[in-house]
Design an enzyme around this catalytic site. Structure first.
Site, mmCIF file in Angstrom:
data_model
loop_
_atom_site.group_PDB
_atom_site.id
_atom_site.type_symbol
_atom_site.label_atom_id
_atom_site.label_comp_id
_atom_site.label_asym_id
_atom_site.label_seq_id
_atom_site.Cartn_x
_atom_site.Cartn_y
_atom_site.Cartn_z
ATOM 1 N N HIS A 171 0.824 -1.201 0.000
ATOM 2 C CA HIS A 171 0.000 0.000 0.000
ATOM 3 C C HIS A 171 0.865 1.261 0.000
ATOM 4 C CE1 HIS A 171 -3.240 -2.697 1.240
ATOM 5 N NE2 HIS A 171 -4.100 -1.709 1.068
ATOM 6 N N ASN A 202 8.240 -3.963 3.005
ATOM 7 C CA ASN A 202 6.840 -3.658 3.296
ATOM 8 C C ASN A 202 6.484 -3.957 4.749
ATOM 9 O OD1 ASN A 202 4.040 -3.090 2.753
ATOM 10 N ND2 ASN A 202 3.684 -5.284 2.538
ATOM 11 N N ASP A 312 8.108 18.827 -7.030
ATOM 12 C CA ASP A 312 8.108 19.989 -6.127
ATOM 13 C C ASP A 312 7.148 19.657 -4.995
ATOM 14 O OD1 ASP A 312 8.196 22.391 -4.855
ATOM 15 O OD2 ASP A 312 7.526 23.602 -6.552
ATOM 16 N N PHE A 313 7.687 19.159 -3.887
ATOM 17 C CA PHE A 313 6.854 18.557 -2.847
ATOM 18 C C PHE A 313 5.989 19.548 -2.082
ATOM 19 C CE2 PHE A 313 9.833 14.937 -3.198
ATOM 20 C CZ PHE A 313 8.899 13.930 -3.316
ATOM 21 N N GLN A 322 10.154 26.927 2.303
ATOM 22 C CA GLN A 322 10.618 25.724 1.609
ATOM 23 C C GLN A 322 12.139 25.621 1.648
ATOM 24 O OE1 GLN A 322 8.921 24.482 -2.250
ATOM 25 N NE2 GLN A 322 7.485 26.190 -2.050
ATOM 26 N N GLU A 326 13.207 22.115 3.397
ATOM 27 C CA GLU A 326 13.518 21.098 2.393
ATOM 28 C C GLU A 326 14.998 20.725 2.385
ATOM 29 O OE1 GLU A 326 12.020 22.528 -1.321
ATOM 30 O OE2 GLU A 326 9.935 22.061 -0.827
#
Length: 335
Positions: A171, A202, A312-313, A322, A326
């Site tokens: 997921h 996972n 570009d988060f 940012q 970042e």
């Protein structure tokens, strides 16, 4: 939020326990969460939930040695968590809903938003909000199914595409992040929210990070999370390097990434991000050896991921802020 301190008694073996809740005076019960006491010193654990009115709780020991429980506290959240825009931090790849853009196709649903890549047969990324407004006690449906909301011309993965491959149906937006209603939970089992993940990735560091996120919301936070995979070729339980599954239609990513913005519960989400906001970014190998390290050891800066992925988060956040958050690698707690 229910918090308690747990530990083992003296030199006893580890002890497993569960927290249960009843809203009808004990006639029926629902499991809230579980834990394992493994140390003689008391350790605080917290469980987030979404109940209203009178609630009765039980701690149930389910195995192991003698269990030591102390200082149980029940806290009502004074701020009301609400279901907000899953793209509050921005559309990280400028995805659009157009069949002319099959490898960056925007698909929005109430539970999460994703960018689908038809060439890879899976999502580029999934973005979702997590707070107590999404949490409940609906059982996991395990109802993996193709997503018929994708355009008719697109490839649609099925659960059998993963059979016998050595990879888990991993997921992106977790089932446990969407368990307030049956519809919410079922949405997480649509196959475009699933990517091939090595079982030891996972089930160990990836899962432990998911659990940590839910611990944070139990402590009064809300999260904005983005996750995906990149590269080509992973190593599952069958060994070697596998580039594709599903008759070549589904690319097996070489690595899995996640970005988590941690805020207190509130509104105007992107506007509340500051230079001091905690942002967790991880980059994990899609291999069986991923479990050799904790999730915290895979932390990187957002800038590092942006350099690899070209995304570009936090595009909805002030550029000045940012620039600060970042470039920082998170060093906060991991449990």
């Amino acid at each position: 939020v229910v918090s308690l301190y747990e530990g083992v008694y003296g030199s006893e073996a580890s002890s497993d326990f569960e927290l249960w809740a009843s809203v009808n005076g004990g006639t029926t019960w629902s499991k809230v969460g579980s834990g394992t006491a493994s140390a003689p010193s008391l350790t605080k654990v917290s469980f987030g939930m979404n109940y209203y009115g009178n609630v009765r709780f039980q701690v149930r020991k389910i195995g192991g040695g003698q269990l030591n429980i102390d200082d149980i506290n029940i806290l009502s959240n004074s701020s009301t968590a609400t279901r907000d825009n899953n793209l509050s931090m921005g559309n990280i790849s400028s995805a659009i809903t157009s069949t002319a853009n099959p490898d960056n196709y925007l698909l929005e649903r109430s539970q999460y938003t994703l960018s689908y890549n038809n060439s890879r047969g899976s999502a580029n990324w999934v973005s979702w909000q997590l707070n107590t407004a999404w949490k409940g006690s609906i059982p996991r449906c395990d109802c993996f199914m193709p997503d018929t909301d994708l355009p008719a011309s697109f490839f649609k993965a099925t659960t059998t595409d993963y059979s016998g491959t050595g990879f888990d149906r991993g997921h992106l937006c977790p089932s446990d992040d969407r368990d307030l209603t049956s519809d919410d939970n079922a949405a997480t089992f649509l196959m475009d929210n699933i990517i091939p993940q090595a079982p030891n990735l996972n089930q160990v560091p990836w899962s432990n990070l998911e659990n940590y996120c839910r611990t944070l919301i139990g402590n009064g936070y809300e999260l904005f999370i983005m996750a995906g995979g990149y590269g080509n070729g992973g190593t599952g339980s069958m060994g070697g390097v596998t580039n594709t599954i599903g008759l070549g239609q589904i690319t097996v990513p070489a690595r899995n990434w996640k970005v988590i913005v941690v805020l207190t519960v509130g509104s105007n989400d992107a506007m509340r991000v500051s230079a001091g906001t905690r942002v967790i970014a991880v980059d994990m190998p899609n291999t069986q050896t991923a479990s050799s390290q904790s999730w915290g050891s895979y932390r990187v800066s957002v800038n590092a991921l942006q350099g690899i992925l070209g995304y570009d988060f936090l595009s909805n956040v002030s550029p000045a802020i940012q620039n600060v958050i970042e470039s920082t690698v998170d060093n906060g707690p991991t449990n």
